[in-house]
Design an enzyme around this catalytic site. Structure first.
Site, PDB file in Angstrom:
ATOM      1  N   GLU A 191       1.448  -5.796   1.531  1.00 57.26           N
ATOM      2  CA  GLU A 191       1.602  -5.040   2.789  1.00 57.26           C
ATOM      3  C   GLU A 191       0.407  -4.143   3.073  1.00 57.26           C
ATOM      4  O   GLU A 191       0.541  -2.951   3.375  1.00 57.26           O
ATOM      5  CB  GLU A 191       2.913  -4.246   2.762  1.00 57.26           C
ATOM      6  CG  GLU A 191       4.118  -5.172   2.664  1.00 57.26           C
ATOM      7  CD  GLU A 191       5.471  -4.493   2.860  1.00 57.26           C
ATOM      8  OE1 GLU A 191       5.564  -3.292   2.593  1.00 57.26           O
ATOM      9  OE2 GLU A 191       6.417  -5.177   3.283  1.00 57.26           O
ATOM     10  N   GLU A 395       9.027 -12.140   1.554  1.00 56.67           N
ATOM     11  CA  GLU A 395      10.056 -11.087   1.454  1.00 56.67           C
ATOM     12  C   GLU A 395      10.946 -11.160   2.675  1.00 56.67           C
ATOM     13  O   GLU A 395      10.460 -11.074   3.808  1.00 56.67           O
ATOM     14  CB  GLU A 395       9.436  -9.683   1.434  1.00 56.67           C
ATOM     15  CG  GLU A 395       8.782  -9.293   0.157  1.00 56.67           C
ATOM     16  CD  GLU A 395       8.320  -7.831   0.149  1.00 56.67           C
ATOM     17  OE1 GLU A 395       8.919  -7.006   0.863  1.00 56.67           O
ATOM     18  OE2 GLU A 395       7.359  -7.542  -0.568  1.00 56.67           O
TER      19      GLU A 395
HETATM   20  C1  BGP Z   1       8.596  -3.949   1.275  1.00 61.93           C
HETATM   21  C2  BGP Z   1       7.970  -3.866  -0.069  1.00 61.93           C
HETATM   22  C3  BGP Z   1       8.876  -4.106  -1.190  1.00 61.93           C
HETATM   23  C4  BGP Z   1      10.321  -3.751  -0.932  1.00 61.93           C
HETATM   24  C5  BGP Z   1      10.818  -3.998   0.452  1.00 61.93           C
HETATM   25  C6  BGP Z   1      12.144  -3.380   0.787  1.00 61.93           C
HETATM   26  O1  BGP Z   1       7.966  -3.035   2.091  1.00 61.93           O
HETATM   27  O2  BGP Z   1       6.902  -4.763  -0.218  1.00 61.93           O
HETATM   28  O3  BGP Z   1       8.295  -3.556  -2.331  1.00 61.93           O
HETATM   29  O4  BGP Z   1      10.881  -2.853  -1.721  1.00 61.93           O
HETATM   30  O5  BGP Z   1       9.908  -3.579   1.405  1.00 61.93           O
HETATM   31  O6  BGP Z   1      11.989  -2.012   1.026  1.00 61.93           O
HETATM   32  P1  BGP Z   1      12.911  -0.935   0.336  1.00 61.93           P
HETATM   33  O7  BGP Z   1      12.796  -1.153  -1.112  1.00 61.93           O
HETATM   34  O8  BGP Z   1      12.370   0.388   0.768  1.00 61.93           O
HETATM   35  O9  BGP Z   1      14.268  -1.194   0.872  1.00 61.93           O
END
Ligand code: BGP
Length: 496
Positions: A191, A395
């Protein structure tokens, strides 16, 4: 194609899931590892995202200063470091074709500036990668998932310092060399396009005062962030170059948070339409440079008017042009609505604009991310139209607050529904002509959340008994969605 029903997911489609070292491994100071920036970030409670750092007047540098009233769950996380075999067995059972994780940079180069790597750290990934492959999965590896070694920030000032380019290149070359022939899919910075809104986590940018990891940043200028971005772009190209030289069969992707691309204008007011375009350019900027190989025209106006052009070295522009990425990895969680009257907030899920009355479902409070599967298809199409490259959603998922029932079971129909809706729209995107490499669910086993540092926000098909206060047995158990995803994969996305 006669009709949409004749479209199928291609053979070899990479179904699977994704985690990040700092959110699952734990063992934060084991076998020579030193802290990375996330190790001081994810503390639950008020003020949760302010880095646990303090300014030391004597040395004139930042130093680690963890806050005593916080639980840094990532330090032990779900102990994947010691339990990865058991965890990967679950992924194998679901039929995963691919498993994404990151190689924690600070395990390999604990400070970040050493000449030789930490053999103990490499050994861990030797075993992990061999196990992933033995379980029938392709390893998909992120080089840095919000994991810049902390020392590179306290000692060198983070990614605004050009020296980090060389340190990163050494790290990249070390692991590409070590895992050549084993790892076919790499990505550079997780990201990276969050550099503007989560600038400490995504770009290791830190000012003169402690600040929350969101704009505005005390003591950080826009020029600092553009400088960090430029240095990361150069480092990204050097990683592509290293990959081509060391293991030409392997592919080096980018990784961006592209929920932001599913940002819709509030209405047909041209101000809202153009505002949306400008808002999306803050994200496009990154792939425009890394995938097209040059800075886009629109950024020169910003640099000129806001006096924030980064410094470049001779040869940088040629390097960016020569070594562009092979594919686009991205996360997608939600969409947003842009209005010229509202400020566009941000979290790890993407942009937060005004409420979208057409979307009726959302993840539960307090996160409340709107659910928009069509937005997923929209992003796939936008990326394909703009770059004509293979794309890889690495993701996608939904975080829920879950407790086992009296029989110890977790019923999670919302997760199955979210999955089905997104897979359906992804299939439409393939019919639209998008070249989609695979689909990785975020957090197939419960891990520590990146945004809030909680265990309570669970994405997994596998439940982990660990809680926000740090208690729990770490015992793993299957949720209902486990069998569901297994069926989806076994039918190559046909049975939803
Ligand atoms: C993205 C990241 C992840 C992840 C996901 C969910 O931004 O790459 O590392 O965790 O989001 O976000 P969160 O964990 O804050 O719910």
């Amino acid at each position: 194609m006669d009709n949409k029903n004749s479209v199928k997911f291609p053979e070899g489609f990479l179904w699977g899931g994704a985690v990040a070292a700092n959110q699952c491994e734990g063992a934060w100071l084991e076998d020579g590892k030193l802290p990375n920036l996330t190790d001081v970030m994810v503390g639950i409670g008020a003020d949760g995202k302010t880095p646990g750092l303090a300014w030391d007047e004597e040395s004139g540098k930042w130093k680690m200063a963890l806050k005593e009233d916080k639980v840094y769950l990532s330090h032990d996380a779900i102990d994947f470091y010691h339990r990865y075999k058991e965890d990967l067995a679950y992924m194998k059972e679901m039929g995963f074709k691919a498993f994404r994780t990151s190689i924690s940079w600070a395990r390999i180069f604990p400070r970040g500036d050493e000449d030789t790597p930490n053999e103990k750290g490499l050994e861990f990934y030797d075993h992990l990668i061999d196990e992933i492959i033995a379980d029938g999965m392709e390893p998909v590896i992120t080089l840095s998932h919000y994991e810049t070694p902390l020392y590179l920030i306290t000692e060198y000032g983070g990614w605004t310092n050009r020296k980090l380019v060389g340190f990163f290149e050494k790290f990249a070359r070390t692991v590409i060399e070590r895992y050549k022939g084993k790892v076919k899919y790499w990505m550079t910075f997780n990201e990276i396009n969050n550099a503007f809104k989560l600038s400490f986590a995504a770009a290791g940018v830190i000012g003169k005062h402690p600040h929350k990891d969101s704009l505005p940043l005390d003591g950080v200028t826009k020029k600092d962030i553009y400088q960090a971005c430029h240095n990361m772009f150069v480092a990204n190209s050097l990683a592509v170059k290293a990959c081509r030289e060391i293991d030409p069969q392997a592919k080096m992707g980018v990784m961006c948070s592209f929920s932001t691309i599913a940002t819709y204008p509030l209405n047909c007011d041209p101000e809202n339409a153009f505002g949306t375009l400008e808002f999306k350019r803050v994200s496009w900027f990154f792939t425009d440079v890394m995938c097209r190989g040059h800075y886009p025209a629109y950024v020169y106006r910003i640099w000129r008017e806001e006096d924030c052009e980064p410094e470049m070295e001779p040869g940088d522009k040629e390097l960016l042009a020569a070594y562009t990425n092979d594919y686009i990895g991205f996360s997608y969680y939600r969409s947003a609505v842009y209005s010229k009257e509202a400020s566009m907030g941000a979290d790890t899920g993407g942009a937060q604009g005004v409420h979208n009355p057409y979307l009726t479902k959302s993840s539960p409070a307090p996160w409340s991310w709107p659910i928009d599967a069509k937005g997923f298809r929209y992003v796939c199409n936008e990326l394909t139209d703009r770059y004509e490259l293979p794309i890889f959603p690495v993701e996608n998922g939904i975080g829920l607050d879950e407790q086992p029932d009296e029989n110890g079971r977790i019923h999670d129909p919302e997760r199955c529904e979210y999955l089905a809706d997104h897979v359906r729209e992804m299939k439409e995107a393939i019919a639209d002509g998008c070249d989609i490499m695979g689909y990785l669910w975020w957090g197939p086993i419960d891990i520590v959340s990146a945004g809030t540092g909680e265990m309570k926000k669970r994405y997994g098909f596998v439940y982990v008994d660990r809680h926000n206060d740090g208690s729990g047995t770490l015992k793993r158990s299957k949720k209902d969605s486990f069998e569901y995803y297994k069926k989806v994969i076994a039918s190559n996305g046909e049975e939803l």
